[in-house]
Enzyme design. Structure first.
Site, PDB file in Angstrom:
ATOM      1  N   HIS A   1       6.014  24.386  20.254  1.00  0.00           N
ATOM      2  CA  HIS A   1       5.020  23.311  20.392  1.00  0.00           C
ATOM      3  C   HIS A   1       4.600  23.062  21.829  1.00  0.00           C
ATOM      4  O   HIS A   1       4.077  21.997  22.148  1.00  0.00           O
ATOM      5  CB  HIS A   1       5.560  22.024  19.744  1.00  0.00           C
ATOM      6  CG  HIS A   1       5.688  22.135  18.254  1.00  0.00           C
ATOM      7  ND1 HIS A   1       6.444  21.266  17.490  1.00  0.00           N
ATOM      8  CD2 HIS A   1       5.138  23.025  17.379  1.00  0.00           C
ATOM      9  CE1 HIS A   1       6.357  21.621  16.208  1.00  0.00           C
ATOM     10  NE2 HIS A   1       5.582  22.681  16.120  1.00  0.00           N
TER      11      HIS A   1
ATOM     12  N   GLU B   1      22.013  13.443   8.930  1.00  0.00           N
ATOM     13  CA  GLU B   1      21.519  13.095   7.583  1.00  0.00           C
ATOM     14  C   GLU B   1      21.030  14.355   6.895  1.00  0.00           C
ATOM     15  O   GLU B   1      20.584  15.285   7.554  1.00  0.00           O
ATOM     16  CB  GLU B   1      20.314  12.151   7.697  1.00  0.00           C
ATOM     17  CG  GLU B   1      20.650  10.801   8.266  1.00  0.00           C
ATOM     18  CD  GLU B   1      19.402  10.035   8.684  1.00  0.00           C
ATOM     19  OE1 GLU B   1      18.321  10.289   8.109  1.00  0.00           O
ATOM     20  OE2 GLU B   1      19.528   9.208   9.591  1.00  0.00           O
TER      21      GLU B   1
HETATM   22  P1  OAD Z   1      11.820  14.496  13.570  1.00  0.00           P
HETATM   23  O1  OAD Z   1      11.760  13.235  14.367  1.00  0.00           O
HETATM   24  O2  OAD Z   1      10.860  14.663  12.461  1.00  0.00           O
HETATM   25  O3  OAD Z   1      13.282  14.688  12.967  1.00  0.00           O
HETATM   26  C1  OAD Z   1      14.437  14.506  13.760  1.00  0.00           C
HETATM   27  C2  OAD Z   1      15.660  14.932  12.959  1.00  0.00           C
HETATM   28  O4  OAD Z   1      16.781  14.853  13.828  1.00  0.00           O
HETATM   29  C3  OAD Z   1      15.975  14.068  11.733  1.00  0.00           C
HETATM   30  O5  OAD Z   1      16.246  14.916  10.620  1.00  0.00           O
HETATM   31  C4  OAD Z   1      17.249  13.307  12.159  1.00  0.00           C
HETATM   32  O6  OAD Z   1      18.116  13.035  11.048  1.00  0.00           O
HETATM   33  C5  OAD Z   1      17.878  14.297  13.117  1.00  0.00           C
HETATM   34  N1  OAD Z   1      18.777  13.708  14.140  1.00  0.00           N
HETATM   35  C6  OAD Z   1      18.748  12.463  14.683  1.00  0.00           C
HETATM   36  N2  OAD Z   1      19.718  12.327  15.601  1.00  0.00           N
HETATM   37  C7  OAD Z   1      20.386  13.510  15.637  1.00  0.00           C
HETATM   38  C8  OAD Z   1      21.489  14.005  16.403  1.00  0.00           C
HETATM   39  N3  OAD Z   1      22.130  13.263  17.315  1.00  0.00           N
HETATM   40  N4  OAD Z   1      21.887  15.282  16.178  1.00  0.00           N
HETATM   41  C9  OAD Z   1      21.268  16.068  15.253  1.00  0.00           C
HETATM   42  N5  OAD Z   1      20.232  15.652  14.521  1.00  0.00           N
HETATM   43  C10 OAD Z   1      19.782  14.400  14.710  1.00  0.00           C
HETATM   44  O7  OAD Z   1      11.694  15.689  14.632  1.00  0.00           O
HETATM   45  P2  OAD Z   1      11.219  17.209  14.415  1.00  0.00           P
HETATM   46  O8  OAD Z   1      11.697  17.742  13.125  1.00  0.00           O
HETATM   47  O9  OAD Z   1      11.592  17.935  15.647  1.00  0.00           O
HETATM   48  O10 OAD Z   1       5.471  18.014  16.993  1.00  0.00           O
HETATM   49  O11 OAD Z   1       9.657  17.031  14.381  1.00  0.00           O
HETATM   50  C11 OAD Z   1       8.861  18.182  14.300  1.00  0.00           C
HETATM   51  C12 OAD Z   1       7.595  17.997  15.101  1.00  0.00           C
HETATM   52  O12 OAD Z   1       6.943  16.790  14.672  1.00  0.00           O
HETATM   53  C13 OAD Z   1       7.801  17.777  16.579  1.00  0.00           C
HETATM   54  O13 OAD Z   1       7.944  18.970  17.297  1.00  0.00           O
HETATM   55  C14 OAD Z   1       6.544  17.068  16.980  1.00  0.00           C
HETATM   56  C15 OAD Z   1       6.416  16.092  15.835  1.00  0.00           C
HETATM   57  O14 OAD Z   1       5.136  15.643  15.551  1.00  0.00           O
HETATM   58  C16 OAD Z   1       4.555  17.953  17.958  1.00  0.00           C
HETATM   59  O15 OAD Z   1       4.552  17.112  18.817  1.00  0.00           O
HETATM   60  C17 OAD Z   1       3.555  19.017  17.838  1.00  0.00           C
END
Ligand code: OAD
Length: 229
Positions: free
Chosen positions: A112, A204
């Site tokens: 990204h 989760e």
């Molecule tokens: P999300 O914010 O959608 O998801 C974050 C995930 O991290 C969730 O499943 C949480 O349960 C998990 N999580 C939280 N704390 C954690 C920890 N300490 N250790 C491990 N896991 C943990 O983020 P992404 O999946 O990265 O795109 O989102 C994908 C894309 O959506 C991003 O790259 C961004 C966003 O819009 C762009 O900006 C293009």
């Protein structure tokens, strides 16, 4: 559960925002997530930038400043040390925060883009590592963060590299992603289809958890230091 890493030749760590949560960088969708505070249509898409570049750049300036105040945690460092200790380790990340590289990882594919690059319509892409002080290029055009926003296509060479790494890996470890944003959301299935062992690390269960042989329920830093060190 134990993972015998000597059984695998090509390992991919596939990371999302949860990977950096313990560095105090907010995720996008969980509690305190960026998209609960900001409407992405006003801050993270090309139309918003075309309509009001200063507003979009102010948002990215805040994000960049916040990330500059954060550091990689023990999990980022554990991956970097592990990568140096053997061949065949790659990182494919959805994160734009540069934490893996700051921790010392070398083979990092940023799906990204990066919060620390900008691009000018006339003069292309360049690194911009400090606080976001200059909104305009010397030619007068606004500098656009070199990030994939909603509605943008990913850079084809970057996707090709990620797809090649993931299709050829024999161990796929997904960390801290909700798995809802495409094409990254399709990567666990791609790894699985090509015969990789697939493991998820997340406090989760995610929408994609059913694809994994096992979800290790825990925080990235805790789990990675336990398994890799
Ligand atoms: P999300 O914010 O959608 O998801 C974050 C995930 O991290 C969730 O499943 C949480 O349960 C998990 N999580 C939280 N704390 C954690 C920890 N300490 N250790 C491990 N896991 C943990 O983020 P992404 O999946 O990265 O795109 O989102 C994908 C894309 O959506 C991003 O790259 C961004 C966003 O819009 C762009 O900006 C293009």
């Amino acid at each position: 559960m134990k993972i015998d890493f000597t059984r695998y030749d090509r390992i991919v760590f596939f990371t999302g925002a949860g990977m950096s949560a313990e560095s105090n960088i907010p995720t996008y969708r969980g509690s305190g997530g960026i998209w609960h505070q900001y409407n992405y249509e006003e801050y993270a898409c090309q139309i918003a930038f075309d309509n009001n570049p200063e507003k979009v750049l102010d948002f990215h300036k805040i994000r960049r400043k916040a990330v500059l105040e954060c550091s990689p945690h023990s999990g980022h460092k554990a991956i970097a040390v592990f990568e140096k200790s053997r061949d065949g380790v790659s990182i494919v990340t959805q994160n734009i925060d540069g934490m893996h590289q700051q921790a010392g990882s070398i083979d990092v594919t940023e799906l990204h883009g990066s919060l620390f690059r900008v691009r000018c319509r006339n003069h292309g892409i360049h690194e911009d590592l400090g606080e976001f002080t200059e909104y305009k290029c010397s030619c007068g055009n606004y500098l656009r963060p070199d990030i994939i926003w909603f509605g943008d296509s990913l850079v084809s060479e970057v996707v090709e590299k990620a797809v090649s790494l993931i299709s050829n890996c024999d161990l796929f470890i997904s960390i801290g992603t909700s798995g809802v944003v495409w094409p990254a959301a399709g990567f666990p299935e791609l790894a699985k289809k090509n015969g990789a062992r697939c493991i998820e690390i997340n406090p989760e269960l995610s929408e994609m958890s059913y694809l994994y042989e096992k979800t290790i329920e825990g925080k990235a830093g805790d789990v990675l230091t336990r398994f890799l060190i």
